[in-house]
Motif scaffolding. Structure first.
Motif, PDB file in Angstrom:
ATOM      1  N   VAL A 169       0.835  -1.203   0.000  1.00  0.00           N
ATOM      2  CA  VAL A 169       0.000   0.000   0.000  1.00  0.00           C
ATOM      3  C   VAL A 169       0.866   1.248   0.000  1.00  0.00           C
ATOM      4  N   GLY A 170       1.979   1.230   0.712  1.00  0.00           N
ATOM      5  CA  GLY A 170       2.865   2.391   0.749  1.00  0.00           C
ATOM      6  C   GLY A 170       3.539   2.688  -0.573  1.00  0.00           C
ATOM      7  N   GLN A 171       3.511   1.744  -1.518  1.00  0.00           N
ATOM      8  CA  GLN A 171       4.118   1.955  -2.829  1.00  0.00           C
ATOM      9  C   GLN A 171       3.120   2.384  -3.901  1.00  0.00           C
ATOM     10  N   ASN A 172       1.833   2.543  -3.564  1.00  0.00           N
ATOM     11  CA  ASN A 172       0.809   2.898  -4.542  1.00  0.00           C
ATOM     12  C   ASN A 172       0.007   4.086  -4.040  1.00  0.00           C
ATOM     13  N   PRO A 173      -0.465   4.941  -4.967  1.00  0.00           N
ATOM     14  CA  PRO A 173      -1.315   6.061  -4.567  1.00  0.00           C
ATOM     15  C   PRO A 173      -2.726   5.591  -4.223  1.00  0.00           C
TER      16      PRO A 173
ATOM     17  N   ILE B  79      -8.794  -8.914  -1.762  1.00  0.00           N
ATOM     18  CA  ILE B  79      -9.133  -7.639  -1.123  1.00  0.00           C
ATOM     19  C   ILE B  79     -10.648  -7.513  -1.100  1.00  0.00           C
ATOM     20  N   GLN B  80     -11.229  -7.585   0.088  1.00  0.00           N
ATOM     21  CA  GLN B  80     -12.680  -7.518   0.225  1.00  0.00           C
ATOM     22  C   GLN B  80     -13.208  -6.095   0.075  1.00  0.00           C
ATOM     23  N   ARG B  81     -12.480  -5.124   0.598  1.00  0.00           N
ATOM     24  CA  ARG B  81     -12.954  -3.731   0.564  1.00  0.00           C
ATOM     25  C   ARG B  81     -11.756  -2.802   0.599  1.00  0.00           C
TER      26      ARG B  81
ATOM     27  N   GLU C  74     -10.576  -2.060 -10.588  1.00  0.00           N
ATOM     28  CA  GLU C  74      -9.788  -2.766 -11.598  1.00  0.00           C
ATOM     29  C   GLU C  74      -8.369  -3.057 -11.127  1.00  0.00           C
ATOM     30  N   ASN C  75      -7.861  -2.265 -10.184  1.00  0.00           N
ATOM     31  CA  ASN C  75      -6.482  -2.447  -9.717  1.00  0.00           C
ATOM     32  C   ASN C  75      -6.379  -3.319  -8.476  1.00  0.00           C
ATOM     33  N   ARG C  76      -7.503  -3.725  -7.913  1.00  0.00           N
ATOM     34  CA  ARG C  76      -7.447  -4.495  -6.676  1.00  0.00           C
ATOM     35  C   ARG C  76      -6.803  -5.853  -6.891  1.00  0.00           C
ATOM     36  N   SER C  77      -7.046  -6.461  -8.032  1.00  0.00           N
ATOM     37  CA  SER C  77      -6.430  -7.761  -8.295  1.00  0.00           C
ATOM     38  C   SER C  77      -4.912  -7.648  -8.352  1.00  0.00           C
ATOM     39  N   GLN C  78      -4.407  -6.547  -8.913  1.00  0.00           N
ATOM     40  CA  GLN C  78      -2.959  -6.353  -8.957  1.00  0.00           C
ATOM     41  C   GLN C  78      -2.390  -6.145  -7.552  1.00  0.00           C
ATOM     42  N   ILE C  79      -3.090  -5.382  -6.724  1.00  0.00           N
ATOM     43  CA  ILE C  79      -2.641  -5.179  -5.348  1.00  0.00           C
ATOM     44  C   ILE C  79      -2.648  -6.513  -4.590  1.00  0.00           C
ATOM     45  N   ALA C  80      -3.712  -7.301  -4.771  1.00  0.00           N
ATOM     46  CA  ALA C  80      -3.800  -8.597  -4.093  1.00  0.00           C
ATOM     47  C   ALA C  80      -2.687  -9.543  -4.554  1.00  0.00           C
ATOM     48  N   ASP C  81      -2.358  -9.521  -5.827  1.00  0.00           N
ATOM     49  CA  ASP C  81      -1.273 -10.379  -6.324  1.00  0.00           C
ATOM     50  C   ASP C  81       0.069  -9.976  -5.727  1.00  0.00           C
ATOM     51  N   ALA C  82       0.295  -8.675  -5.618  1.00  0.00           N
ATOM     52  CA  ALA C  82       1.553  -8.215  -5.031  1.00  0.00           C
ATOM     53  C   ALA C  82       1.648  -8.626  -3.565  1.00  0.00           C
TER      54      ALA C  82
END
Length: 392
Positions: free
Chosen positions: A184-188, A227-229, A196-204
């Motif tokens: 989370v600290g690496q993304n705005p 990521i539920q919410r 649409e970006n939650r899947s990418q965050i969850a994969d990371a």
């Protein structure tokens, strides 16, 4: 009388027997125990040949050596049979030898050295467990985001799960929160709350969590991270909802424009291809007609060179025939003959019926059609160029 002074008759204050009596003899105690055991197994003969209820030390002699051996064999069989156990398909058996790890057994019937030498702990390796993490975290653009993460895991290495980490579940929770804060600290904020970006965050998060779990040797395996919410704090939630709505409207309009482009572009391409094909066909037709006219002209030129007069007369007759074949009027010379003129009205009416559509087309273009009441006559030119008038 004091408590430590002997009573009357050389007895203690508690009314016991003679103090000169010593403690009970140990041999006597053993003999009494042998007598009781002999009573349980039946009477046995003593060393002197007489019957007695007990003998010397050891087992009663009435049992015999064979009986003792049979009892030992039965006891050993029962003890050995207690080592059989069955491991279910979803389980693995961890064998402990004197409390230390010995081996891992696979599903099916197995055997281990019975207790107290070995024991077995069965661990379910197919059951998927999960837990949720809710946290307020700081993003790269220094905004606060509310996240709810769900992690699924299962046991992959039973021996590591039991002996490497004292609390593997707590370790995986702490590792999840650490990895989530790093990602989370690496993304705005905008890229995190967009669905649409939650899947990418969850994969990371899943990749980082797998690395930490393997490094800590917890014996657990990450099955999935979802990521539920993900949303903005309540203080600015309305503003971010408006931003999300505008973004959705933008995507909807873009999809609508793309659909329209997908519909109109193929149609325009089809029309363009059709016009190109029509132009190619017209070009081929014009070229063919030109080539045909050129060939015809060259053929006539050859005939004209061989017979100029005849060819000239022939061309004249063909031209006149072509011109007069499309007219509906008949020219008659009444001064050159006294013959009776007969007008075939029935044939003229049929001819007028056939030419009616052409006349209507001429009327639409502003051209005046011929009056059907006008006199009509046919004019023929013979091979000598004179006019032969015949009535029909």
């Amino acid at each position: 009388m004091a408590w430590n002074q002997p009573g009357g008759g050389d007895r203690d204050p508690w009314g016991g027997g003679n103090r000169n009596d010593g403690p009970p003899d140990l041999d006597e105690v053993v003999k009494n125990l042998q007598k009781k055991l002999g009573g349980l197994f039946g009477k046995s003969r003593g060393n002197g040949g007489g019957e007695s209820s007990g003998g010397g030390g050891g087992f009663p002699s009435g049992i015999g050596g064979k009986g003792v051996a049979a009892l030992l064999v039965v006891a050993a069989a029962v003890w050995a049979a207690s080592g059989f156990y069955i491991v279910q398909p979803a389980e693995r058996g961890v064998v402990l030898r004197f409390g230390a790890f010995g081996d891992v057994t696979q599903p099916g019937p197995n055997w281990h050295i019975p207790y107290p030498i070995e024991e077995v702990i069965k661990v379910n390796v197919d059951n998927v467990e999960n837990f949720q993490v809710e946290a307020h975290m700081l993003t790269r653009d220094e905004n606060i985001v509310d996240l709810e993460l769900k992690v699924q895991y299962r046991i992959s290495a039973p021996e590591t799960y039991l002996f490497r980490d004292f609390a593997p579940e707590k370790t995986i929770r702490d590792a999840t929160e650490t990895t989530l804060r790093e990602v989370v600290g690496q993304n705005p904020l905008d890229s995190i709350i967009v669905s649409e970006n939650r899947s990418q965050i969850a994969d990371a998060v899943e990749q980082g969590l797998r690395t930490l779990v393997e490094r800590y040797q917890t014996g657990l395996e990450i099955v999935g991270v979802n990521i539920q919410r993900a949303g903005a704090p309540p203080a600015v939630k309305e503003a971010f909802d408006d931003v999300n709505k505008a973004r959705e409207d933008k995507e909807r309009f873009e999809n609508k424009a793309e659909a329209y482009a997908n519909e109109i572009v193929p149609r325009a391409r089809g029309a363009s291809a059709r016009r190109l094909e029509d132009a190619k066909a017209y070009r081929a037709q014009v070229i063919a007609e030109a080539e045909g006219e050129s060939a015809r002209f060259l053929s006539l030129l050859g005939e004209y060179k061989r017979a100029p007069e005849v060819t000239r007369q022939r061309l004249y007759l063909e031209t006149v025939e072509q011109v007069y074949s499309d007219t509906s009027k008949v020219v008659m010379d009444t001064n050159s003959s006294n013959n009776l003129t007969y007008i075939p009205l029935d044939q003229l009416m049929k001819q007028r019926t056939r030419t009616a559509p052409q006349q209507e087309q001429f009327d639409d273009l502003g051209t005046t059609a011929a009056d059907p009441g006008d006199s009509q006559a046919t004019e023929r030119v013979d091979s000598r160029g004179s006019r032969d008038r015949r009535t029909r």
